[in-house]
Design an enzyme around this catalytic site. Structure first.
Site, mmCIF file in Angstrom:
data_model
loop_
_atom_site.group_PDB
_atom_site.id
_atom_site.type_symbol
_atom_site.label_atom_id
_atom_site.label_comp_id
_atom_site.label_asym_id
_atom_site.label_seq_id
_atom_site.Cartn_x
_atom_site.Cartn_y
_atom_site.Cartn_z
ATOM 1 N N ARG A 72 2.342 2.952 11.280
ATOM 2 C CA ARG A 72 2.923 3.067 9.941
ATOM 3 C C ARG A 72 3.560 1.760 9.491
ATOM 4 N NH1 ARG A 72 3.452 6.802 6.516
ATOM 5 N NH2 ARG A 72 2.779 8.414 7.939
ATOM 6 N N PHE A 118 -4.067 2.597 5.664
ATOM 7 C CA PHE A 118 -2.642 2.322 5.503
ATOM 8 C C PHE A 118 -1.863 3.628 5.560
ATOM 9 C CE2 PHE A 118 -4.708 -1.169 3.267
ATOM 10 C CZ PHE A 118 -4.030 -2.264 3.761
ATOM 11 N N CYS A 119 -0.863 3.669 6.416
ATOM 12 C CA CYS A 119 0.005 4.842 6.505
ATOM 13 C C CYS A 119 1.297 4.623 5.729
ATOM 14 C CB CYS A 119 0.321 5.163 7.964
ATOM 15 S SG CYS A 119 -1.114 5.710 8.882
ATOM 16 N N GLY A 120 1.743 3.386 5.651
ATOM 17 C CA GLY A 120 2.965 3.065 4.922
ATOM 18 C C GLY A 120 2.638 2.313 3.649
#
Length: 70
Positions: free
Chosen positions: A3, A26-28
């Site tokens: 993240r 993309f996690c964040g």
């Protein structure tokens, strides 16, 4: 990547291998713009950004970037 995003130098190392296409999840949300700037500074083109619910039931929506290097 986690993240928090990739460690420094990872994206440049991937780009240096000259892949035809990179799929970056993309996690964040805070990591999207800095990473895309690295890709673009290294001659890559962002073809698509696709919202993706990789973890249904969580509060987060991930973003898949399709990146090409010519």
């Amino acid at each position: 990547p986690p993240r928090k995003g990739c460690a420094p130098g990872v994206l440049e190392t991937v780009i240096a291998r000259r892949p035809g296409r990179i799929l970056h999840m993309f996690c964040g949300a805070d990591e999207i713009v800095p990473a895309l700037q690295i890709y673009q500074a290294n001659g890559c083109t962002v073809e698509k950004l696709i919202p993706f619910d990789f973890f249904p039931g969580s509060m987060n929506i991930e973003m898949l970037a399709v990146i090409t290097k010519k």
